[in-house]
Design a protein around this motif. Structure first.
Motif, PDB file in Angstrom:
ATOM      1  N   HIS A  45       0.743  -1.180   0.118  1.00 31.83           N
ATOM      2  CA  HIS A  45       0.047   0.012  -0.051  1.00 31.83           C
ATOM      3  C   HIS A  45       0.649   1.295  -0.073  1.00 31.83           C
ATOM      4  CE1 HIS A  45      -3.371  -2.655   0.962  1.00 31.83           C
ATOM      5  NE2 HIS A  45      -2.765  -3.004   2.061  1.00 31.83           N
ATOM      6  N   VAL A  46       1.984   1.356   0.698  1.00 33.35           N
ATOM      7  CA  VAL A  46       2.618   2.508   0.981  1.00 33.35           C
ATOM      8  C   VAL A  46       4.041   2.673   0.398  1.00 33.35           C
ATOM      9  CG1 VAL A  46       1.422   2.938   3.032  1.00 33.35           C
ATOM     10  CG2 VAL A  46       3.317   1.721   3.231  1.00 33.35           C
ATOM     11  N   ASP A  47       4.749   1.493  -0.081  1.00 37.44           N
ATOM     12  CA  ASP A  47       6.013   1.628  -0.653  1.00 37.44           C
ATOM     13  C   ASP A  47       5.957   1.582  -2.149  1.00 37.44           C
ATOM     14  OD1 ASP A  47       8.433   1.211  -1.339  1.00 37.44           O
ATOM     15  OD2 ASP A  47       9.167  -0.197   0.353  1.00 37.44           O
ATOM     16  N   VAL A  48       5.902   2.779  -2.678  1.00 39.96           N
ATOM     17  CA  VAL A  48       5.719   2.932  -4.076  1.00 39.96           C
ATOM     18  C   VAL A  48       6.815   2.360  -5.117  1.00 39.96           C
ATOM     19  CG1 VAL A  48       5.460   4.708  -5.925  1.00 39.96           C
ATOM     20  CG2 VAL A  48       4.468   5.122  -3.838  1.00 39.96           C
ATOM     21  N   GLU A  49       7.993   2.327  -4.426  1.00 42.84           N
ATOM     22  CA  GLU A  49       9.303   2.028  -5.413  1.00 42.84           C
ATOM     23  C   GLU A  49       9.145   0.412  -5.354  1.00 42.84           C
ATOM     24  OE1 GLU A  49      11.117   3.408  -7.519  1.00 42.84           O
ATOM     25  OE2 GLU A  49       9.825   5.108  -6.960  1.00 42.84           O
ATOM     26  N   ARG A  50       8.993  -0.125  -4.076  1.00 40.43           N
ATOM     27  CA  ARG A  50       9.099  -1.558  -4.138  1.00 40.43           C
ATOM     28  C   ARG A  50       7.838  -2.215  -4.978  1.00 40.43           C
ATOM     29  NH1 ARG A  50       9.007  -5.446   1.396  1.00 40.43           N
ATOM     30  NH2 ARG A  50       8.988  -7.279   0.465  1.00 40.43           N
ATOM     31  N   ALA A  51       6.590  -1.545  -4.766  1.00 41.93           N
ATOM     32  CA  ALA A  51       5.494  -1.925  -5.306  1.00 41.93           C
ATOM     33  C   ALA A  51       5.745  -2.041  -7.062  1.00 41.93           C
ATOM     34  CB  ALA A  51       4.302  -1.239  -4.799  1.00 41.93           C
ATOM     35  N   ARG A  52       6.379  -0.926  -7.307  1.00 42.53           N
ATOM     36  CA  ARG A  52       6.647  -0.758  -8.610  1.00 42.53           C
ATOM     37  C   ARG A  52       7.429  -1.966  -9.281  1.00 42.53           C
ATOM     38  NH1 ARG A  52       8.349   5.011  -9.196  1.00 42.53           N
ATOM     39  NH2 ARG A  52       6.174   5.506  -9.152  1.00 42.53           N
ATOM     40  N   LYS A  53       8.186  -2.524  -8.570  1.00 44.22           N
ATOM     41  CA  LYS A  53       9.222  -3.431  -8.845  1.00 44.22           C
ATOM     42  C   LYS A  53       8.747  -4.828  -8.596  1.00 44.22           C
ATOM     43  CE  LYS A  53      13.209  -0.766  -7.605  1.00 44.22           C
ATOM     44  NZ  LYS A  53      14.298  -0.805  -6.254  1.00 44.22           N
ATOM     45  N   GLU A  54       7.817  -5.152  -7.596  1.00 42.99           N
ATOM     46  CA  GLU A  54       7.527  -6.330  -7.156  1.00 42.99           C
ATOM     47  C   GLU A  54       6.036  -6.598  -7.359  1.00 42.99           C
ATOM     48  OE1 GLU A  54       9.028  -7.739  -3.183  1.00 42.99           O
ATOM     49  OE2 GLU A  54      10.443  -5.947  -3.476  1.00 42.99           O
ATOM     50  N   LEU A  55       5.133  -5.779  -7.633  1.00 45.16           N
ATOM     51  CA  LEU A  55       3.797  -6.208  -7.904  1.00 45.16           C
ATOM     52  C   LEU A  55       3.198  -6.132  -9.139  1.00 45.16           C
ATOM     53  CD1 LEU A  55       1.801  -4.280  -4.850  1.00 45.16           C
ATOM     54  CD2 LEU A  55       2.467  -6.583  -5.240  1.00 45.16           C
ATOM     55  N   PRO A  56       2.651  -7.047  -9.757  1.00 47.00           N
ATOM     56  CA  PRO A  56       2.159  -7.116 -11.182  1.00 47.00           C
ATOM     57  C   PRO A  56       1.173  -5.794 -11.606  1.00 47.00           C
ATOM     58  CG  PRO A  56       0.964  -8.533  -9.911  1.00 47.00           C
ATOM     59  CD  PRO A  56       1.964  -8.131  -8.805  1.00 47.00           C
ATOM     60  N   PHE A  57       0.750  -4.878 -10.592  1.00 48.05           N
ATOM     61  CA  PHE A  57      -0.036  -3.862 -11.040  1.00 48.05           C
ATOM     62  C   PHE A  57       0.725  -2.528 -11.397  1.00 48.05           C
ATOM     63  CE2 PHE A  57      -1.219  -6.262  -7.290  1.00 48.05           C
ATOM     64  CZ  PHE A  57      -2.374  -7.001  -7.862  1.00 48.05           C
ATOM     65  N   GLY A  58       2.094  -2.745 -11.302  1.00 44.41           N
ATOM     66  CA  GLY A  58       2.932  -1.439 -11.684  1.00 44.41           C
ATOM     67  C   GLY A  58       2.981  -0.427 -10.699  1.00 44.41           C
TER      68      GLY A  58
END
Length: 150
Positions: A45-58
């Motif tokens: 929910h809150v780590d934009v950079e990590r989510a960009r790298k690790e989540l399939p939603f971008g």
């Protein structure tokens, strides 16, 4: 906005879709404030950079409970209930989150009046609200929302 002036009109609409809300854009600022308010700082929910790298939603995704928290806004912007002294959120019967809600997306609610039950001093309304994500193939939230109208 759908205007429903009387209790009789509500009864007549039972079982029907009565409104579709305006689009609401979900921002990272909203998600961050929700995380601070609830203490749910999970990285998705809150780590934009990590989510960009690790989540399939971008990027990050909204909390399910943040999405659920949109129910009052969806109702208030899509339905006017005429002469009402007060409305009380009475609870929920069922809630499901069939799909994630990536931050930056827009959502809107489809509002079905499932039932109307007369109670002392008013009526109990059960709304089924399905929140769709623009361009999504599944709703991001489906909930039975119980409201008491006095």
């Amino acid at each position: 906005m759908r205007a429903i002036a009387t209790l009789e009109e509500l009864h007549a609409l039972s079982g029907q879709e009565v409104a579709v809300s305006d689009w609401i854009t979900i921002t990272q600022e909203q998600v961050d404030r929700f995380a601070d308010a609830t203490g749910d700082h999970q990285w998705i929910h809150v780590d934009v950079e990590r989510a960009r790298k690790e989540l399939p939603f971008g990027g990050t995704i909204a909390h399910g409970f943040l999405t659920l928290g949109l129910l009052p806004q969806i109702l208030s912007q899509s339905i006017s209930l005429g002469e009402v002294r007060m409305l009380v959120n009475y609870g929920l019967n069922r809630v499901r989150f069939p799909a994630p809600l990536p931050v930056g997306n827009r959502v809107r609610g489809h509002v079905v009046l499932q039932s109307v039950e007369d109670i002392a001093g008013g009526a109990q309304l059960i709304w089924e609200i399905s929140i769709e994500r623009e361009g999504g193939d599944k709703p991001v939230c489906v909930a039975e929302f119980i409201v008491r109208r006095y």
